[in-house]
Design a protein around this motif. Structure first.
Motif, PDB file in Angstrom:
ATOM      1  N   LEU A  28       0.910  -1.025   0.127  1.00 53.57           N
ATOM      2  CA  LEU A  28      -0.011   0.166  -0.121  1.00 53.57           C
ATOM      3  C   LEU A  28       0.963   1.353  -0.074  1.00 53.57           C
ATOM      4  CD1 LEU A  28      -2.906  -0.839   2.759  1.00 53.57           C
ATOM      5  CD2 LEU A  28      -2.979  -0.516   0.082  1.00 53.57           C
ATOM      6  N   GLY A  29       0.678   2.146  -0.957  1.00 57.12           N
ATOM      7  CA  GLY A  29       1.544   3.229  -1.031  1.00 57.12           C
ATOM      8  C   GLY A  29       2.836   3.150  -1.806  1.00 57.12           C
ATOM      9  N   ARG A  30       3.130   2.079  -2.260  1.00 52.49           N
ATOM     10  CA  ARG A  30       4.247   1.699  -2.939  1.00 52.49           C
ATOM     11  C   ARG A  30       4.010   0.432  -3.672  1.00 52.49           C
ATOM     12  NH1 ARG A  30       8.365  -1.120   1.724  1.00 52.49           N
ATOM     13  NH2 ARG A  30       6.679  -2.519   2.797  1.00 52.49           N
ATOM     14  N   SER A  31       4.819   0.087  -4.749  1.00 51.42           N
ATOM     15  CA  SER A  31       4.883  -1.022  -5.520  1.00 51.42           C
ATOM     16  C   SER A  31       5.206  -2.291  -4.977  1.00 51.42           C
ATOM     17  CB  SER A  31       5.758  -0.871  -6.676  1.00 51.42           C
ATOM     18  OG  SER A  31       7.155  -0.871  -6.436  1.00 51.42           O
ATOM     19  N   LEU A  32       4.850  -3.447  -5.452  1.00 54.87           N
ATOM     20  CA  LEU A  32       5.368  -4.572  -4.965  1.00 54.87           C
ATOM     21  C   LEU A  32       6.719  -4.661  -5.204  1.00 54.87           C
ATOM     22  CD1 LEU A  32       4.592  -7.564  -3.881  1.00 54.87           C
ATOM     23  CD2 LEU A  32       4.424  -8.328  -6.531  1.00 54.87           C
ATOM     24  N   ALA A  33       7.509  -4.191  -6.265  1.00 58.35           N
ATOM     25  CA  ALA A  33       8.816  -4.211  -6.370  1.00 58.35           C
ATOM     26  C   ALA A  33       9.554  -3.253  -5.171  1.00 58.35           C
ATOM     27  CB  ALA A  33       9.246  -3.271  -7.535  1.00 58.35           C
ATOM     28  N   ASP A  34       8.953  -2.215  -4.633  1.00 58.20           N
ATOM     29  CA  ASP A  34       9.485  -1.440  -3.561  1.00 58.20           C
ATOM     30  C   ASP A  34       9.319  -2.396  -2.112  1.00 58.20           C
ATOM     31  OD1 ASP A  34      10.170   0.555  -5.077  1.00 58.20           O
ATOM     32  OD2 ASP A  34       8.240   1.657  -4.523  1.00 58.20           O
ATOM     33  N   PHE A  35       8.392  -2.935  -2.003  1.00 58.19           N
ATOM     34  CA  PHE A  35       8.021  -4.045  -0.871  1.00 58.19           C
ATOM     35  C   PHE A  35       9.058  -5.258  -0.846  1.00 58.19           C
ATOM     36  CE2 PHE A  35       4.981  -7.526   1.050  1.00 58.19           C
ATOM     37  CZ  PHE A  35       5.250  -7.346   2.112  1.00 58.19           C
ATOM     38  N   ARG A  48       5.179  -0.853   6.045  1.00 59.24           N
ATOM     39  CA  ARG A  48       5.579   0.551   6.444  1.00 59.24           C
ATOM     40  C   ARG A  48       4.072   0.979   7.230  1.00 59.24           C
ATOM     41  NH1 ARG A  48      10.601   2.238   6.749  1.00 59.24           N
ATOM     42  NH2 ARG A  48      11.633   0.885   5.402  1.00 59.24           N
ATOM     43  N   VAL A  49       4.139   2.094   7.480  1.00 58.36           N
ATOM     44  CA  VAL A  49       2.728   2.681   8.227  1.00 58.36           C
ATOM     45  C   VAL A  49       1.487   2.335   7.585  1.00 58.36           C
ATOM     46  CG1 VAL A  49       1.642   4.916   9.176  1.00 58.36           C
ATOM     47  CG2 VAL A  49       4.194   4.413   9.471  1.00 58.36           C
ATOM     48  N   ALA A  50       1.232   2.484   6.433  1.00 54.14           N
ATOM     49  CA  ALA A  50       0.077   2.339   5.721  1.00 54.14           C
ATOM     50  C   ALA A  50      -0.386   0.931   5.739  1.00 54.14           C
ATOM     51  CB  ALA A  50       0.067   2.912   4.506  1.00 54.14           C
ATOM     52  N   GLU A  51       0.624   0.055   5.857  1.00 55.03           N
ATOM     53  CA  GLU A  51       0.060  -1.044   5.503  1.00 55.03           C
ATOM     54  C   GLU A  51      -0.189  -1.835   7.089  1.00 55.03           C
ATOM     55  OE1 GLU A  51       3.337  -1.936   1.823  1.00 55.03           O
ATOM     56  OE2 GLU A  51       4.144  -2.000   3.921  1.00 55.03           O
TER      57      GLU A  51
END
Length: 120
Positions: A28-35, A48-51
Motif C-alpha cells: 500500500l502506498g508503494r509498488s510490489l517491487a518496493d515492498f 510500513r505505516v500504511a500497511e
C-alpha cells in the motif's frame, strides 16, 4: 519464495497464524517491487505505516516488540531512515483468515480495487 506467490496488481492481506486476524496489507502506498526491495534489504517481510492493520497490531515502541491483538509474537518494530518499519517473522503472519474475516476482507479488497480504479 514469498514474492513468487504475490500478485503485483493486488494488495495481499497477511493474517495471524494463530488466530486469523488480518495484520498487514501490502503493498500500500508503494509498488510490489518496493515492498520486495525493503524486505530483501532487511531480511524480514518489512511493512510500513500504511500497511499496518492498527486495530489488530500492538507495537511497543520502547522495546520494539510487536504482537497481534490476540497475543501472537509477530516480530520487531525497527524504524529506519525511511520511517517506521515493522519487520515480521513470516511464519507468524502466514495464517488463514478467522471465521468472518474472509467476507470482510473480500469487501475491503473490492473497495480497494474500486478506489484505485477511480484514481486511474
Amino acid at each position: 519464495a514469498l514474492f513468487d506467490r504475490l500478485d503485483a496488481d493486488r494488495v495481499t492481506t497477511f493474517f495471524d497464524s494463530v488466530c486469523g486476524l488480518p495484520l498487514f496489507r501490502a503493498p500500500l502506498g508503494r509498488s510490489l517491487a518496493d515492498f520486495e526491495a525493503d524486505t530483501t534489504e532487511h531480511g524480514w517481510p518489512s511493512f510500513r505505516v500504511a500497511e499496518v492493520v492498527r486495530a489488530n497490531v500492538r507495537t511497543n515502541r520502547t522495546s520494539g516488540d510487536v504482537r497481534s491483538a490476540c497475543g501472537t509474537h509477530l516480530g520487531s518494530f525497527l524504524p529506519d531512515a525511511r520511517g517506521d518499519r515493522w519487520c515480521m517473522d513470516l511464519s507468524c503472519i502466514a495464517g488463514n483468515p478467522a471465521d468472518g474475516e474472509v467476507h470482510d476482507q473480500q469487501q475491503t479488497d473490492a473497495q480497494s480495487r474500486t478506489h484505485s480504479s477511480s484514481r486511474s
